[in-house]
Scaffold this motif. Structure first.
Motif, PDB file in Angstrom:
ATOM      1  N   UNK A   9      29.800  28.388  39.885  1.00 45.23           N
ATOM      2  CA  UNK A   9      31.135  28.597  40.456  1.00 45.23           C
ATOM      3  C   UNK A   9      31.331  30.041  40.879  1.00 45.23           C
ATOM      4  N   UNK A  10      30.874  30.958  40.055  1.00 44.44           N
ATOM      5  CA  UNK A  10      31.032  32.381  40.377  1.00 44.44           C
ATOM      6  C   UNK A  10      30.229  32.735  41.624  1.00 44.44           C
ATOM      7  N   UNK A  43      39.237  36.569  42.930  1.00 38.69           N
ATOM      8  CA  UNK A  43      39.848  36.556  41.602  1.00 38.69           C
ATOM      9  C   UNK A  43      39.633  35.236  40.862  1.00 38.69           C
ATOM     10  N   UNK A  44      39.363  34.167  41.587  1.00 35.51           N
ATOM     11  CA  UNK A  44      39.205  32.857  40.955  1.00 35.51           C
ATOM     12  C   UNK A  44      38.111  32.829  39.889  1.00 35.51           C
ATOM     13  N   UNK A  45      36.911  33.377  40.144  1.00 38.54           N
ATOM     14  CA  UNK A  45      35.901  33.341  39.075  1.00 38.54           C
ATOM     15  C   UNK A  45      36.306  34.119  37.827  1.00 38.54           C
ATOM     16  N   UNK A  73      30.928  40.326  33.853  1.00 36.61           N
ATOM     17  CA  UNK A  73      31.699  41.539  34.175  1.00 36.61           C
ATOM     18  C   UNK A  73      31.021  42.299  35.315  1.00 36.61           C
ATOM     19  N   UNK A  74      29.713  42.465  35.226  1.00 36.75           N
ATOM     20  CA  UNK A  74      28.992  43.184  36.285  1.00 36.75           C
ATOM     21  C   UNK A  74      29.132  42.462  37.619  1.00 36.75           C
ATOM     22  N   UNK A  75      28.966  41.141  37.615  1.00 38.74           N
ATOM     23  CA  UNK A  75      29.095  40.368  38.863  1.00 38.74           C
ATOM     24  C   UNK A  75      30.511  40.453  39.424  1.00 38.74           C
ATOM     25  N   UNK A  76      31.504  40.389  38.555  1.00 38.19           N
ATOM     26  CA  UNK A  76      32.887  40.449  39.016  1.00 38.19           C
ATOM     27  C   UNK A  76      33.223  41.824  39.594  1.00 38.19           C
ATOM     28  N   UNK A  82      32.685  44.896  46.781  1.00 33.51           N
ATOM     29  CA  UNK A  82      32.301  44.414  48.119  1.00 33.51           C
ATOM     30  C   UNK A  82      33.520  43.898  48.870  1.00 33.51           C
ATOM     31  N   UNK A  83      34.346  43.091  48.220  1.00 37.33           N
ATOM     32  CA  UNK A  83      35.521  42.508  48.888  1.00 37.33           C
ATOM     33  C   UNK A  83      36.534  43.594  49.239  1.00 37.33           C
ATOM     34  N   UNK A  84      36.739  44.559  48.351  1.00 36.89           N
ATOM     35  CA  UNK A  84      37.667  45.644  48.656  1.00 36.89           C
ATOM     36  C   UNK A  84      37.156  46.479  49.828  1.00 36.89           C
ATOM     37  N   UNK A  85      35.850  46.787  49.827  1.00 34.63           N
ATOM     38  CA  UNK A  85      35.275  47.543  50.944  1.00 34.63           C
ATOM     39  C   UNK A  85      35.413  46.819  52.263  1.00 34.63           C
TER      40      UNK A  85
END
Length: 98
Positions: A9-10, A43-45, A73-76, A82-85
């Motif tokens: 899912x993540x 944010x869902x994962x 935590x590392x993946x999130x 990446x998404x913010x950039x």
């Protein structure tokens, strides 16, 4: 089994979040819709992970939490960066276009 499902899912939701963020960069007119959508998908994962950890903690299986928490935590955090950039790039491009 739960951790495999959570991992898939993540990965899936993270991929969707990045694709939506890239679409926001590619189509500046849609950036104002796509950037918040990519944040929501990213944010869902995290929400799913918190719920899983809560359920596992209720059972008392803290070893599962300790084994998997670091990776999640590392993946999130990486996904968030990446998404913010991409979101910043999309909004900057949309503002330049007018």
């Amino acid at each position: 089994m739960e951790t495999i499902t959570l991992t898939l899912l993540q990965i899936g939701l993270g991929t969707i979040a990045v694709v939506v963020a890239i679409a926001g960069v590619m189509w500046p007119r849609a950036a104002l819709v796509l950037v918040p959508a990519s944040f929501a998908v990213a944010l869902a994962p995290i929400i799913i992970t918190i719920e899983l950890f809560r359920q596992v903690a209720e059972v008392g299986d803290t070893q599962t939490i300790l084994d998997t928490a670091g990776a999640y935590v590392i993946c999130s955090v990486a996904l968030g960066v990446v998404v913010i950039g991409l979101g910043i790039a999309a909004i900057a491009r949309a503002l330049r276009r007018g």
